[in-house]
Scaffold this motif. Structure first.
Motif, PDB file in Angstrom:
ATOM      1  N   ASN A 145       4.592  10.468  -0.470  1.00 31.21           N
ATOM      2  CA  ASN A 145       3.643   8.936  -0.512  1.00 31.21           C
ATOM      3  C   ASN A 145       4.264   7.633  -0.850  1.00 31.21           C
ATOM      4  N   PRO A 146       5.356   7.299   0.201  1.00 33.52           N
ATOM      5  CA  PRO A 146       6.070   6.448  -0.373  1.00 33.52           C
ATOM      6  C   PRO A 146       5.345   4.863  -0.026  1.00 33.52           C
ATOM      7  N   LYS A 147       5.830   3.915  -0.759  1.00 27.36           N
ATOM      8  CA  LYS A 147       5.184   2.535  -0.767  1.00 27.36           C
ATOM      9  C   LYS A 147       5.396   1.833   0.739  1.00 27.36           C
ATOM     10  N   LEU A 148       4.538   1.189   1.047  1.00 32.24           N
ATOM     11  CA  LEU A 148       4.730   0.509   2.474  1.00 32.24           C
ATOM     12  C   LEU A 148       5.142  -1.072   2.263  1.00 32.24           C
ATOM     13  N   ASP A 186      -2.705   5.804   2.257  1.00 29.41           N
ATOM     14  CA  ASP A 186      -3.832   4.913   2.455  1.00 29.41           C
ATOM     15  C   ASP A 186      -4.188   5.228   4.033  1.00 29.41           C
ATOM     16  N   ARG A 239       7.861  11.291  -3.277  1.00 27.80           N
ATOM     17  CA  ARG A 239       8.532  11.095  -1.677  1.00 27.80           C
ATOM     18  C   ARG A 239       7.289  11.305  -0.571  1.00 27.80           C
ATOM     19  N   LEU A 266       0.163  12.869  -2.947  1.00 26.18           N
ATOM     20  CA  LEU A 266      -0.329  11.695  -3.181  1.00 26.18           C
ATOM     21  C   LEU A 266       0.994  11.012  -4.215  1.00 26.18           C
ATOM     22  N   GLY A 304       0.871  -1.260   0.057  1.00 28.28           N
ATOM     23  CA  GLY A 304      -0.141   0.069   0.130  1.00 28.28           C
ATOM     24  C   GLY A 304       0.891   1.326   0.053  1.00 28.28           C
ATOM     25  N   ARG A 305       0.183   2.236   0.242  1.00 29.30           N
ATOM     26  CA  ARG A 305       0.934   3.677   0.122  1.00 29.30           C
ATOM     27  C   ARG A 305       0.396   4.512   1.532  1.00 29.30           C
ATOM     28  N   LEU A 306       1.437   5.323   1.682  1.00 27.94           N
ATOM     29  CA  LEU A 306       1.387   6.129   3.070  1.00 27.94           C
ATOM     30  C   LEU A 306      -0.033   6.872   3.182  1.00 27.94           C
TER      31      LEU A 306
END
Length: 281
Positions: free
Chosen positions: A202-205, A147, A200, A197, A143-145
């Motif tokens: 909204n980084p990937k989890l 989220d 940097r 969105l 997911g993404r931050l």
């Protein structure tokens, strides 16, 4: 750059998180009418000493105490002192942290002092706490931050409006990365900002990602101001607020709530999520 932790580092953060949980338990018991906020700070210092842990708030940017004690309209960063005496009917948010071998834990909760609190205050705390757990449950591999931000805001917006008319999601403060420092990238908003969105912001989890997830909600405005002590943050309209926080690790096996006594097992189960194995068990 986001600091990605190894399983061994997460295990150390879990140790620090359990010290924070112990501080929460002790200060919750001590938050009674007639106690000063400095009394609570002394309780926290005793717990840290018993666990041979270091405080991460004391001296941070010049902060003069071990914990933050934020009463009523104070949102965050209230400074403990002898002048602030807790009264029946107050609410207080206590934010604290601990360091074990260089690794940090950080968490906050809202407590009710005495009895007879208005239903809208009880609901304010519940909504804030549950929005935190909604954000935690949204912290999923791949997911993404954003989220997490979306889940927090979405939960709050879906709740019936309080008698005051609205819940204010505090805009100027939010969650953060945590690990070898207390505050690290990324900054976590408690609402969705479409300008953040991409890139940097909204980084990937991914496994090894650790966040301090901490919604702050008022019974009115989303806006704040800082008092002359350069720390204490209050709502601009004087409405009371609630603050809840947990430090959370995303591991290969799933989520571990580092500052929850049970690792988040019970609350995550409500979302159909099995908590990751607890290295402290």
């Amino acid at each position: 750059m986001v600091e990605i932790k190894t399983p061994e580092q997460i295990a150390k953060m879990r140790e620090a998180g359990l010290v924070v949980a112990a501080i929460h338990a002790a200060t919750r018991e001590a938050a009674v009418p007639g106690a000063t906020t400095n009394d609570l700070d002394q309780v926290a210092r005793k717990v840290l000493a018993e666990h041979e842990a270091k405080p991460n708030f004391l001296g941070y940017g010049g902060f003069p105490a071990t914990i933050c004690t934020s009463v009523n309209e104070v949102v965050v960063h209230g400074i403990p002192d002898e002048k602030t005496v807790l009264k029946d009917g107050d609410i207080i948010s206590i934010d604290c942290g601990a360091i074990i071998d260089g690794w940090h834990g950080d968490a906050a909760y809202t407590a009710f002092v005495g009895t007879g609190h208005a239903p809208e205050l009880i609901e304010l705390s519940r909504v804030t706490e549950e929005s935190m757990w909604a954000g935690i449950a949204a912290m999923k591999k791949g997911g993404r931050l954003a989220d997490v931000s979306k889940a927090i805001e979405g939960y709050i917006r879906r709740q019936p409006r309080p008698a005051s008319g609205k819940y204010g999601i505090i805009e100027d403060y939010g969650g953060h990365g945590i690990g070898s420092e207390m505050h690290m990238d990324p900054h976590l908003l408690n609402y969705v900002d479409r300008r953040r969105l991409i890139g940097r912001h909204n980084p990937k989890l991914v496994p090894g990602f650790c966040l301090a997830i901490e919604p702050m909600v008022s019974l009115g405005t989303a806006r704040t101001e800082v008092l002359e002590d350069d720390w204490t943050v209050i709502t601009t309209d004087g409405t009371w607020s609630s603050h809840w926080e947990h430090s959370v690790a995303l591991t290969e096996e799933g989520l571990l709530v580092l500052t929850a006594p049970d690792g988040g097992k019970a609350k995550l189960a409500e979302y159909g999520i099995t908590a990751a194995p607890d290295p402290s068990a």
